[in-house]
Design a protein around this motif. Structure first.
Motif, short mmCIF file in Angstrom:
data_model
loop_
_atom_site.label_atom_id
_atom_site.label_comp_id
_atom_site.label_asym_id
_atom_site.label_seq_id
_atom_site.Cartn_x
_atom_site.Cartn_y
_atom_site.Cartn_z
N SER A 26 0.84 -1.20 0.00
CA SER A 26 0.00 0.00 0.00
C SER A 26 0.88 1.25 0.00
O SER A 26 1.71 1.44 0.90
N PHE A 27 0.68 2.10 -1.00
CA PHE A 27 1.37 3.39 -1.12
C PHE A 27 0.38 4.50 -0.82
O PHE A 27 -0.75 4.48 -1.31
N THR A 28 0.79 5.50 -0.05
CA THR A 28 -0.08 6.64 0.19
C THR A 28 0.76 7.82 0.68
O THR A 28 1.96 7.69 0.91
N GLY A 29 0.11 8.98 0.83
CA GLY A 29 0.78 10.18 1.30
C GLY A 29 -0.03 10.86 2.39
O GLY A 29 -1.26 10.69 2.47
N TRP A 30 0.63 11.64 3.21
CA TRP A 30 -0.08 12.34 4.29
C TRP A 30 -1.11 13.32 3.76
O TRP A 30 -2.06 13.66 4.46
N PHE A 31 -0.96 13.79 2.52
CA PHE A 31 -1.91 14.74 1.94
C PHE A 31 -2.73 14.10 0.83
O PHE A 31 -3.28 14.79 -0.03
N ASP A 32 -2.86 12.78 0.89
CA ASP A 32 -3.60 12.01 -0.12
C ASP A 32 -5.07 11.91 0.28
O ASP A 32 -5.60 10.83 0.52
N GLY A 33 -5.77 13.09 0.32
CA GLY A 33 -7.16 13.09 0.75
C GLY A 33 -7.27 12.40 2.10
O GLY A 33 -6.56 12.71 3.05
N GLY A 34 -8.19 11.41 2.20
CA GLY A 34 -8.29 10.58 3.39
C GLY A 34 -7.73 9.19 3.16
O GLY A 34 -8.00 8.27 3.94
N ILE A 89 4.04 5.51 3.79
CA ILE A 89 3.31 6.79 3.87
C ILE A 89 4.34 7.90 3.77
O ILE A 89 5.15 8.09 4.68
N GLY A 90 4.30 8.64 2.67
CA GLY A 90 5.26 9.71 2.45
C GLY A 90 4.63 11.08 2.58
O GLY A 90 3.42 11.23 2.77
N PRO A 91 5.41 12.14 2.43
CA PRO A 91 4.90 13.52 2.51
C PRO A 91 4.33 13.95 1.16
O PRO A 91 4.76 14.96 0.58
N TRP A 92 3.38 13.15 0.64
CA TRP A 92 2.98 13.28 -0.75
C TRP A 92 1.52 13.66 -0.91
O TRP A 92 0.68 13.45 -0.02
N ASP A 93 1.21 14.16 -2.11
CA ASP A 93 -0.17 14.37 -2.52
C ASP A 93 -0.72 13.08 -3.12
O ASP A 93 -0.06 12.03 -3.07
N HIS A 94 -1.90 13.14 -3.71
CA HIS A 94 -2.51 11.99 -4.37
C HIS A 94 -1.72 11.67 -5.64
O HIS A 94 -1.62 12.50 -6.53
N GLY A 95 -1.17 10.49 -5.69
CA GLY A 95 -0.33 10.11 -6.82
C GLY A 95 1.15 10.22 -6.53
O GLY A 95 1.97 9.69 -7.28
N GLY A 96 1.50 10.93 -5.44
CA GLY A 96 2.90 10.98 -5.03
C GLY A 96 3.81 11.84 -5.87
O GLY A 96 5.03 11.68 -5.82
N ARG A 97 3.25 12.78 -6.62
CA ARG A 97 4.09 13.60 -7.49
C ARG A 97 4.77 14.75 -6.75
O ARG A 97 5.84 15.20 -7.13
#
Length: 574
Positions: A261-269, A290-298
């Motif tokens: 599972s990949f996600t980011g702290w700012f990836d919506g919920g 869980i990275g300091p990323w937006d949705h999609g990790g860009r």
């Protein structure tokens, strides 16, 4: 497919492939066009333009000895059929038939993995519902698990901006036009790529025509208040739970495949979705990042570092799939199962459990709009707040990124917005404080209406007065009750059902208790800064505003009603 529906697919093989060579395959199922067609004048530059949204992923996998297959799921792109709803059973079973087809190809070695971002991430996870023995590993990236509280109704409040925007996007794509494309869309110089045997796009035209019957998610969501509501105009859909992997979690778990599972702290919920997924599925080879990323990790998003993501997503995925599909010793099996990034400290960390070991740090709402460790002693203390309906979180938020919109300046200094809110601020910190996990709040309040939407924002106030957003939480008063039911999945926070039987209108003037969690985070508050809790009654930019005049809220902070903020504090003292 067995029911006669034709799906459009693209198959890519490495340029070095030769007959007799066999390799594992990565399957990508999307409803956002598997590939784009460029018409004049863009066709003159098509070789330098992206063919599909996951093109850079495909190139890296091809270069590392994988076949790559992209599919327009039924009812989308150049595929035929219509969509009764997202990830309906027939769409899920299509994935199993596609894997059967892959295994018959001369380049297949019988090993299949799947990955994707957002919708295609859910498609990768739901591929496991088929329990196909060839599917050894999947990576659902930036995608949901339990969709009601994560994306459609966080805190039981309709995220109207998202459902409406997502419907506009999918409507455009399903009719072969770019969403928000302006003159580009009108000129029709970009569209979905037809299949090779359809040079005149006759088949494509028929496929697009069949999409006119596709379901309308925003229209359906407008008829939903509780998670067990049946959409009023779509009786094929039992309720919103049937749209997400949570509905199939036991079957997914029995597949035996490894899940990253990949996600980011700012990836919506969706960071909470990824946590739920990881805690619920039991394969010991599952991973969570869980990275300091937006949705999609860009994008990398932190008050201390903002810009393109400084992380090799594809390289990390290759470690995972090389281990499971090629039996290579990549070292990923020796690593801790969970990696997360602490913002402020700007450091990656690893843990074997979630949340990591923390100690609750309780801050009480206090006189003079302060947050303090001492509990309240006053008997009747309260603060009055007339809800300001102009309050919001702006156009570059964690919610905007869910539809791929860039957030180049997320949550700029919140000082101006905080003037519209009821805020409580601590004294300057005497040491650094790391919080990692799920902050929570208990608010004792009364309202002038029979319902209310409450939003809280955890913020960091620098010694210069700049206010930085950390995370947020929300709850609709109607859904405030807990019924003691066990969660259908493993979750580190108390379970709230959001079901009709547990709904309870508020009584004007009567004190009610709203206890709820904020979205998880990992953040370092630095010595000298202050912690702030900001309370709002609306987020005009994203969420449903209840009908009627703006309510007046009374927030209690007395000995009898001790409203408070609880932070998961990670102690670094030895």
């Amino acid at each position: 497919m067995p029911d006669g529906i034709k799906l459009a697919v693209d198959v890519y093989l490495p340029s070095t492939w030769h007959p007799g060579q066999r390799m594992p395959t990565i399957l990508h199922q999307t409803r956002y066009w598997r590939a784009m067609a460029y018409r004049w004048p863009l066709s003159a530059f098509k070789e330098s333009l992206p063919r599909g949204l996951m093109g850079h992923y495909a190139k890296r996998f091809l270069a590392n000895g994988y076949a790559w297959m992209s599919v327009d799921v039924r009812g989308s792109g150049a595929s035929f059929g219509h969509r009764r709803y997202s990830h309906a059973p027939e769409e899920i079973s299509d994935g199993g038939h596609i894997v059967d087809w892959i295994l018959q190809q001369p380049w297949s070695n019988g090993q299949v993995g799947s990955l994707g971002i957002s919708y295609s991430g859910a498609s990768a996870e739901l591929l496991l519902v088929n329990q196909h023995p060839a599917v050894k590993a999947v990576a659902p990236m930036f995608s949901g698990f339990d969709l009601y509280p994560e994306i459609a109704f966080p805190g039981g409040i309709h995220l109207t901006w998202f459902t409406n925007t997502w419907q506009q996007i999918t409507d455009s794509l399903d009719q072969n036009t770019l969403p928000f494309g302006g003159w580009l869309a009108n000129l029709s110089i970009i569209g979905v790529h037809p299949v090779d045997e359809d040079p005149n796009e006759t088949m494509l035209s028929k496929a697009i025509a069949s999409h006119r019957l596709n379901w309308k998610p925003h229209k359906e969501a407008l008829g939903i208040t509780f998670r067990d509501d049946t959409p009023p105009s779509n009786h094929d859909l039992p309720n919103i739970d049937a749209l997400g992997p949570m509905w199939y979690q036991d079957t997914i778990d029995r597949s035996g495949a490894a899940v990253y599972s990949f996600t980011g702290w700012f990836d919506g919920g969706y960071q909470h979705a990824a946590i739920r997924r990881h805690l619920t599925l039991t394969n010991p080879q599952n991973k969570l990042i869980i990275g300091p990323w937006d949705h999609g990790g860009r994008r990398q998003i932190s008050p201390y570092s903002l810009g393109p993501a400084q992380f090799d997503h594809v390289g990390e995925l290759l470690k995972f799939f090389d281990y499971h599909l090629k039996s290579l010793h990549t070292g990923i099996d020796q690593e801790a199962p969970i990696h997360y990034f602490t913002m402020g400290e700007e450091q990656w960390k690893a843990t074997n459990m979630w949340p990591p070991m923390t100690t609750p740090l309780t801050l009480h709402l206090a006189p003079q709009y302060e947050l303090q460790k001492e509990s309240a002693t006053e008997e009747q203390a309260k603060d009055i707040y007339s809800v300001d309906t102009t309050a919001g979180t702006g156009p570059e938020s964690r919610w905007h990124t869910l539809v791929g919109l860039p957030i180049n300046n997320p949550y700029p200094d919140r000082s101006e917005q905080d003037e519209k809110l009821l805020v409580y601020t601590s004294t300057p910190l005497i040491e650094d404080i790391e919080i990692t996990g799920h902050p929570s709040t208990t608010l004792h309040l009364s309202t002038s209406s029979t319902d209310a939407t409450i939003f809280v924002y955890l913020e960091d106030v620098s010694d210069e007065g700049k206010v930085s957003y950390v995370t947020e939480g929300m709850l609709r008063g109607l859904h405030r009750q807990f019924n003691g039911a066990r969660a259908p999945y493993r979750d580190p926070i108390p379970y709230r059902s959001y079901r009709r039987a547990d709904g309870a209108p508020m009584i004007p003037g009567e004190v009610a208790t709203l206890s709820f969690n904020l979205l998880p985070t990992s953040y370092l508050f630095k010595k000298g800064n202050r912690i702030r809790l900001a309370i709002a009654g609306v987020d005009k930019d994203h969420f449903l505003i209840l009908p009627g005049p703006p309510p007046t809220l009374s927030i209690y902070r007395s000995h009898q009603y001790p409203s408070q903020l609880i932070l998961p504090h990670v102690s670094h003292k030895k």
